[in-house]
Design a protein around this motif. Structure first.
Motif, PDB file in Angstrom:
ATOM      1  N   ALA A  51       0.864  -1.185   0.000  1.00 30.09           N
ATOM      2  CA  ALA A  51       0.000   0.000   0.000  1.00 30.09           C
ATOM      3  C   ALA A  51       0.891   1.222   0.000  1.00 30.09           C
ATOM      4  CB  ALA A  51      -0.907   0.008   1.220  1.00 30.09           C
ATOM      5  N   LEU A  52       0.553   2.187  -0.827  1.00 28.39           N
ATOM      6  CA  LEU A  52       1.235   3.464  -0.870  1.00 28.39           C
ATOM      7  C   LEU A  52       0.325   4.445  -0.158  1.00 28.39           C
ATOM      8  CD1 LEU A  52       2.941   5.153  -3.895  1.00 28.39           C
ATOM      9  CD2 LEU A  52       1.421   6.422  -2.393  1.00 28.39           C
ATOM     10  N   LEU A  53       0.774   4.968   0.970  1.00 31.27           N
ATOM     11  CA  LEU A  53      -0.012   5.900   1.771  1.00 31.27           C
ATOM     12  C   LEU A  53       0.551   7.299   1.602  1.00 31.27           C
ATOM     13  CD1 LEU A  53      -0.223   3.818   5.075  1.00 31.27           C
ATOM     14  CD2 LEU A  53      -1.859   3.851   3.167  1.00 31.27           C
ATOM     15  N   LEU A  54      -0.258   8.200   1.061  1.00 34.53           N
ATOM     16  CA  LEU A  54       0.113   9.607   0.972  1.00 34.53           C
ATOM     17  C   LEU A  54      -0.454  10.312   2.188  1.00 34.53           C
ATOM     18  CD1 LEU A  54       1.199  12.196  -0.396  1.00 34.53           C
ATOM     19  CD2 LEU A  54      -1.027  12.360  -1.560  1.00 34.53           C
ATOM     20  N   VAL A 117       5.622  16.682   8.626  1.00 33.30           N
ATOM     21  CA  VAL A 117       5.448  17.593   7.498  1.00 33.30           C
ATOM     22  C   VAL A 117       4.770  16.810   6.379  1.00 33.30           C
ATOM     23  CG1 VAL A 117       7.470  18.994   8.088  1.00 33.30           C
ATOM     24  CG2 VAL A 117       7.722  17.076   6.523  1.00 33.30           C
ATOM     25  N   VAL A 118       4.239  17.506   5.418  1.00 35.09           N
ATOM     26  CA  VAL A 118       3.603  16.852   4.279  1.00 35.09           C
ATOM     27  C   VAL A 118       4.123  17.480   2.996  1.00 35.09           C
ATOM     28  CG1 VAL A 118       1.524  16.146   5.501  1.00 35.09           C
ATOM     29  CG2 VAL A 118       1.589  18.395   4.431  1.00 35.09           C
ATOM     30  N   PRO A 119       4.077  16.770   1.904  1.00 33.93           N
ATOM     31  CA  PRO A 119       3.592  15.404   1.738  1.00 33.93           C
ATOM     32  C   PRO A 119       4.636  14.365   2.169  1.00 33.93           C
ATOM     33  CG  PRO A 119       4.363  16.247  -0.363  1.00 33.93           C
ATOM     34  CD  PRO A 119       4.486  17.383   0.625  1.00 33.93           C
ATOM     35  N   VAL A 120       4.136  13.223   2.616  1.00 38.08           N
ATOM     36  CA  VAL A 120       4.976  12.070   2.935  1.00 38.08           C
ATOM     37  C   VAL A 120       4.320  10.844   2.326  1.00 38.08           C
ATOM     38  CG1 VAL A 120       5.885  10.576   4.750  1.00 38.08           C
ATOM     39  CG2 VAL A 120       5.854  13.045   5.089  1.00 38.08           C
ATOM     40  N   VAL A 121       5.124  10.027   1.649  1.00 33.79           N
ATOM     41  CA  VAL A 121       4.652   8.764   1.087  1.00 33.79           C
ATOM     42  C   VAL A 121       5.320   7.629   1.845  1.00 33.79           C
ATOM     43  CG1 VAL A 121       4.754   7.247  -0.939  1.00 33.79           C
ATOM     44  CG2 VAL A 121       4.146   9.653  -1.215  1.00 33.79           C
ATOM     45  N   HIS A 122       4.495   6.733   2.377  1.00 32.65           N
ATOM     46  CA  HIS A 122       4.973   5.506   3.016  1.00 32.65           C
ATOM     47  C   HIS A 122       4.474   4.327   2.186  1.00 32.65           C
ATOM     48  CE1 HIS A 122       6.884   6.218   6.915  1.00 32.65           C
ATOM     49  NE2 HIS A 122       6.087   7.241   7.072  1.00 32.65           N
ATOM     50  N   LEU A 123       5.308   3.334   2.006  1.00 28.38           N
ATOM     51  CA  LEU A 123       4.908   2.078   1.381  1.00 28.38           C
ATOM     52  C   LEU A 123       4.936   1.026   2.470  1.00 28.38           C
ATOM     53  CD1 LEU A 123       6.826   3.190  -1.547  1.00 28.38           C
ATOM     54  CD2 LEU A 123       4.786   1.843  -2.015  1.00 28.38           C
ATOM     55  N   LEU A 131       7.927  -0.570   4.523  1.00 25.28           N
ATOM     56  CA  LEU A 131       8.832  -1.466   3.811  1.00 25.28           C
ATOM     57  C   LEU A 131      10.119  -0.769   3.384  1.00 25.28           C
ATOM     58  CD1 LEU A 131       6.090  -3.145   1.635  1.00 25.28           C
ATOM     59  CD2 LEU A 131       7.447  -4.288   3.408  1.00 25.28           C
ATOM     60  N   VAL A 132      10.050   0.540   3.209  1.00 27.09           N
ATOM     61  CA  VAL A 132      11.201   1.338   2.770  1.00 27.09           C
ATOM     62  C   VAL A 132      11.152   2.681   3.495  1.00 27.09           C
ATOM     63  CG1 VAL A 132      11.371   0.274   0.473  1.00 27.09           C
ATOM     64  CG2 VAL A 132       9.903   2.260   0.790  1.00 27.09           C
ATOM     65  N   ALA A 133      12.212   3.451   3.368  1.00 25.43           N
ATOM     66  CA  ALA A 133      12.238   4.793   3.956  1.00 25.43           C
ATOM     67  C   ALA A 133      11.148   5.642   3.310  1.00 25.43           C
ATOM     68  CB  ALA A 133      13.599   5.430   3.740  1.00 25.43           C
ATOM     69  N   PRO A 134      10.516   6.506   4.091  1.00 29.05           N
ATOM     70  CA  PRO A 134       9.464   7.350   3.510  1.00 29.05           C
ATOM     71  C   PRO A 134      10.039   8.358   2.520  1.00 29.05           C
ATOM     72  CG  PRO A 134       9.960   8.047   5.746  1.00 29.05           C
ATOM     73  CD  PRO A 134      10.745   6.789   5.504  1.00 29.05           C
TER      74      PRO A 134
END
Length: 160
Positions: A51-54, A117-123, A131-134
């Motif tokens: 999942a890619l969370l913005l 802060v935004v935007p930030v994407v987490h997988l 799973l990886v660095a944001p």
């Protein structure tokens, strides 16, 4: 009164010419929201995709650019072969069902993920573990490359 065929053509032309914000789609339109993390976890398991969370805020120009320029174009292909793209407002107070069935919020999830802060994407995987660095902020010169690399790394880690 315009003939029906001409009126339909004018409406279609207006939709093609007007900016997205004028035709109801909105350049700042949100991506699909997270409502239930249990459902999202099930989708991750079924599809084998992360999942890619913005994480975003309303009115954030950089968030809008990430949506418009990098994530919205991926939505069509994401249903078949891409990550499950979802958006979480860090100021959101709407209830979201957590993995344990308890109610949480976008603000609480942002705190859990360390989003300041935004935007930030987490997988994330089906346990909502990154799973990886944001991917923090927006560096337009390299954003697509950074995003592609993180998605590929997340997929590889999810398959292990």
């Amino acid at each position: 009164m315009l003939p029906r065929r001409r009126a339909v053509a004018l409406v279609a032309l207006a939709g093609a010419v007007l900016p997205a914000s004028a035709n109801g789609l909105g350049a700042d339109a949100e991506l699909p929201a997270v409502h239930d993390l249990r459902d999202l976890a099930g989708q991750i398991r079924r599809t084998g995709q992360p999942a890619l969370l913005l994480f975003s805020t309303p009115g954030c120009a950089y968030c809008a650019e990430v949506r418009r320029g990098y994530l919205r174009p991926r939505l069509a292909g994401a249903a078949v072969s891409g990550p499950l793209i979802r958006e979480i407002s860090i100021v959101g107070r709407k209830p979201i069902v957590d993995l344990d069935g308890a109610a949480t919020s976008g603000a609480a999830l942002a705190q859990r993920f360390g989003v300041r802060v935004v935007p930030v994407v987490h997988l994330v995987d089906d346990r909502m573990t990154p799973l990886v660095a944001p991917l923090v902020g927006l560096n337009a010169a390299f954003y697509a490359t950074y995003l592609d690399k993180r998605i590929a790394e997340a997929r590889a880690r999810l398959r292990r």
